[in-house]
Design a protein around this motif. Sequence first.
Motif, mmCIF file in Angstrom:
data_model
loop_
_atom_site.group_PDB
_atom_site.id
_atom_site.type_symbol
_atom_site.label_atom_id
_atom_site.label_comp_id
_atom_site.label_asym_id
_atom_site.label_seq_id
_atom_site.Cartn_x
_atom_site.Cartn_y
_atom_site.Cartn_z
ATOM 1 N N UNK A 14 -8.397 -5.814 -8.571
ATOM 2 C CA UNK A 14 -9.077 -5.336 -7.381
ATOM 3 C C UNK A 14 -10.130 -4.687 -7.572
ATOM 4 N N UNK A 15 -11.551 -4.888 -6.866
ATOM 5 C CA UNK A 15 -12.757 -4.052 -7.108
ATOM 6 C C UNK A 15 -12.529 -2.850 -6.296
ATOM 7 N N UNK A 16 -11.972 -1.874 -7.065
ATOM 8 C CA UNK A 16 -11.886 -0.478 -6.426
ATOM 9 C C UNK A 16 -13.043 0.066 -5.821
ATOM 10 N N UNK A 17 -14.284 -0.233 -6.132
ATOM 11 C CA UNK A 17 -15.678 0.419 -5.698
ATOM 12 C C UNK A 17 -15.900 -0.136 -4.327
ATOM 13 N N UNK A 18 -15.103 -1.353 -3.970
ATOM 14 C CA UNK A 18 -15.342 -1.896 -2.606
ATOM 15 C C UNK A 18 -14.840 -1.157 -1.613
ATOM 16 N N UNK A 19 -13.793 -0.316 -1.990
ATOM 17 C CA UNK A 19 -12.956 0.370 -1.087
ATOM 18 C C UNK A 19 -13.926 1.516 -0.780
ATOM 19 N N UNK A 20 -14.671 2.202 -1.735
ATOM 20 C CA UNK A 20 -15.538 3.258 -1.509
ATOM 21 C C UNK A 20 -16.801 2.873 -0.410
ATOM 22 N N UNK A 21 -17.212 1.659 -0.722
ATOM 23 C CA UNK A 21 -18.352 1.192 -0.020
ATOM 24 C C UNK A 21 -17.705 0.925 1.527
ATOM 25 N N UNK A 132 -12.952 10.152 -7.339
ATOM 26 C CA UNK A 132 -12.270 10.949 -8.229
ATOM 27 C C UNK A 132 -10.838 10.411 -8.311
ATOM 28 N N UNK A 133 -10.641 10.311 -6.993
ATOM 29 C CA UNK A 133 -8.945 9.706 -6.778
ATOM 30 C C UNK A 133 -8.661 8.346 -7.292
ATOM 31 N N UNK A 134 -9.728 7.680 -7.302
ATOM 32 C CA UNK A 134 -9.662 6.179 -7.819
ATOM 33 C C UNK A 134 -9.652 6.390 -9.123
ATOM 34 N N UNK A 135 -10.396 7.073 -9.762
ATOM 35 C CA UNK A 135 -10.984 6.895 -11.217
ATOM 36 C C UNK A 135 -9.560 7.431 -12.229
ATOM 37 N N UNK A 152 -0.783 0.423 -7.794
ATOM 38 C CA UNK A 152 -1.810 0.973 -7.070
ATOM 39 C C UNK A 152 -2.663 0.025 -6.311
ATOM 40 N N UNK A 153 -3.302 -1.148 -6.989
ATOM 41 C CA UNK A 153 -4.101 -1.884 -6.414
ATOM 42 C C UNK A 153 -3.276 -2.559 -5.361
ATOM 43 N N UNK A 154 -2.275 -3.089 -5.182
ATOM 44 C CA UNK A 154 -1.587 -3.477 -4.222
ATOM 45 C C UNK A 154 -1.463 -2.391 -2.861
ATOM 46 N N UNK A 155 -1.203 -1.200 -3.259
ATOM 47 C CA UNK A 155 -1.379 -0.176 -2.005
ATOM 48 C C UNK A 155 -2.727 -0.054 -1.500
ATOM 49 N N UNK A 156 -3.684 -0.172 -2.390
ATOM 50 C CA UNK A 156 -5.099 -0.229 -1.781
ATOM 51 C C UNK A 156 -5.410 -1.430 -0.753
ATOM 52 N N UNK A 157 -4.854 -2.561 -1.062
ATOM 53 C CA UNK A 157 -4.981 -3.799 -0.299
ATOM 54 C C UNK A 157 -4.497 -3.531 0.966
#
Length: 223
Positions: A14-21, A132-135, A152-157
């Motif tokens: 998962x591209x976690x930066x996309x969640x921030x954007x 910070x939380x993602x990192x 974690x990535x599944x939860x983020x989705x």
Amino acid sequence: MPATLPPLTFADDLDRAALVAATRDVATLVARREVVDAWDAESSCAGMSVGALAHHLALQPRRVVEVLTAPAPAPGAALVTVDAHYAQAVWLQEDLDGPSNVGVRTRSQQAAADGPAAVDGMLAATLAALDGALAHASTTVLVPWTGAAMATDDYLVTRLLEMVVHADDLASSVGLPTPELPAGAVVPVLRTLTDLAVRRHGQAALVRTLTRPQRAPATVAAF
């Protein structure tokens, strides 16, 4: 008959930066004058005001920060995949007047009473903490309202799905175009919705809806 599919997981993919954007896009939408002016009006979600829906949308990235900064599950805890998470979701097993759905609407309405500035402030605080939380997130998290552990990535989705769907709900509530969220946020959500739709309705139903509308069923809704 619904297709048999492998478990759906996005672990380490998962591209976690996309969640921030996407959270920034949500903050921009919630702060729009059209949303503020219609705060107490009925939204596109039955039983929710525009303000309640805006708060519920803003709450999703906030939940990311809260869950990712909480203690991780015990080592070796069994993980629930994305498809299993939704298969077990209480709110999906109830109608709109079920206790879980009524509870969401009630809590959102109560929080919305604090006004648009409070929701904007929550989103600003979330954005300040999100990187910070993602990192520093562990590879697994405990989802407190289900008691299950997830990658974690599944939860983020699951939070991205809420953000994508409710951003559209909020925009439509006030006559705005649906925000074009980053592909890294939208693609996993579309994959999840497609997977859930096939599990619920079967392969042929989805294929026909996308390619042969004359033979398509009335709905292939994922939920």
